[in-house]
Motif scaffolding. Structure first.
Motif, PDB file in Angstrom:
ATOM      1  N   ALA A  34      11.230   7.784  -7.429  1.00 45.38           N
ATOM      2  CA  ALA A  34      10.577   6.853  -8.217  1.00 45.38           C
ATOM      3  C   ALA A  34      11.775   5.653  -8.651  1.00 45.38           C
ATOM      4  CB  ALA A  34      10.050   7.529  -9.528  1.00 45.38           C
ATOM      5  N   LEU A  86       7.835   5.739  -4.941  1.00 43.75           N
ATOM      6  CA  LEU A  86       7.237   5.205  -5.960  1.00 43.75           C
ATOM      7  C   LEU A  86       7.902   3.807  -6.767  1.00 43.75           C
ATOM      8  CD1 LEU A  86       4.498   5.136  -7.865  1.00 43.75           C
ATOM      9  CD2 LEU A  86       5.926   6.681  -9.261  1.00 43.75           C
ATOM     10  N   THR A 105       7.607   1.436  -9.648  1.00 42.61           N
ATOM     11  CA  THR A 105       6.895   1.322 -11.184  1.00 42.61           C
ATOM     12  C   THR A 105       7.572   0.432 -12.121  1.00 42.61           C
ATOM     13  OG1 THR A 105       5.814   2.442 -12.826  1.00 42.61           O
ATOM     14  CG2 THR A 105       7.856   3.521 -12.088  1.00 42.61           C
ATOM     15  N   THR A 157       8.383  10.259  -0.341  1.00 41.94           N
ATOM     16  CA  THR A 157       7.379   9.435  -0.966  1.00 41.94           C
ATOM     17  C   THR A 157       8.282   8.577  -2.132  1.00 41.94           C
ATOM     18  OG1 THR A 157       5.845  11.303  -0.760  1.00 41.94           O
ATOM     19  CG2 THR A 157       5.537   9.346  -2.588  1.00 41.94           C
ATOM     20  N   ARG A 210      10.742  13.105  -3.398  1.00 41.90           N
ATOM     21  CA  ARG A 210      10.045  11.859  -3.986  1.00 41.90           C
ATOM     22  C   ARG A 210      11.177  11.094  -4.534  1.00 41.90           C
ATOM     23  NH1 ARG A 210       7.206  16.010  -4.673  1.00 41.90           N
ATOM     24  NH2 ARG A 210       8.047  16.475  -6.636  1.00 41.90           N
TER      25      ARG A 210
END
Length: 112
Positions: free
Chosen positions: A63, A88, A90, A86, A61
């Protein structure tokens, strides 16, 4: 810049790497035993997503919470789905996203 590494270690990372080091991707690969990659990349840089994706283990992942190195990133899209990564995005600080990234980590340890 060491304070940045200290801050990610304080929220559960075993180690941190600085994108300003020219060989940071190789440092990550070496730290994971010459391959495999890391579970999670927390990036505030933005523009170096291709390199960051190169640090992830399959299913890892990333972020992204900033764009200090640039607002545009270019990477080969198949890398994303073949790696089963994945991503993300934010606006939260790294400390707040740690629960979403580290808590579900499969605990790949550095230096294996």
């Amino acid at each position: 810049m060491d304070y940045k590494i200290e801050s990610v270690c304080a929220i559960g990372a075993e180690r941190g790497f600085l994108y300003t080091d020219p060989d940071w991707v190789e440092q990550v690969v070496d730290a994971t035993g010459g391959g495999g990659g890391v579970d999670v990349v927390i990036s505030g840089t933005g523009a170096n997503l291709a390199e960051a994706l190169g640090c992830l283990r399959p299913g890892g992942r990333i972020a992204v919470f900033g764009s200090s190195a640039g607002r545009r990133a270019t990477f080969e899209v198949p890398v994303l789905y073949f790696g089963q990564f994945t991503m993300l995005g934010t606006s939260w600080a790294a400390r707040r996203i740690s629960g979403r990234c580290f808590d579900s980590s499969t605990s790949t340890k550095l230096g294996r």
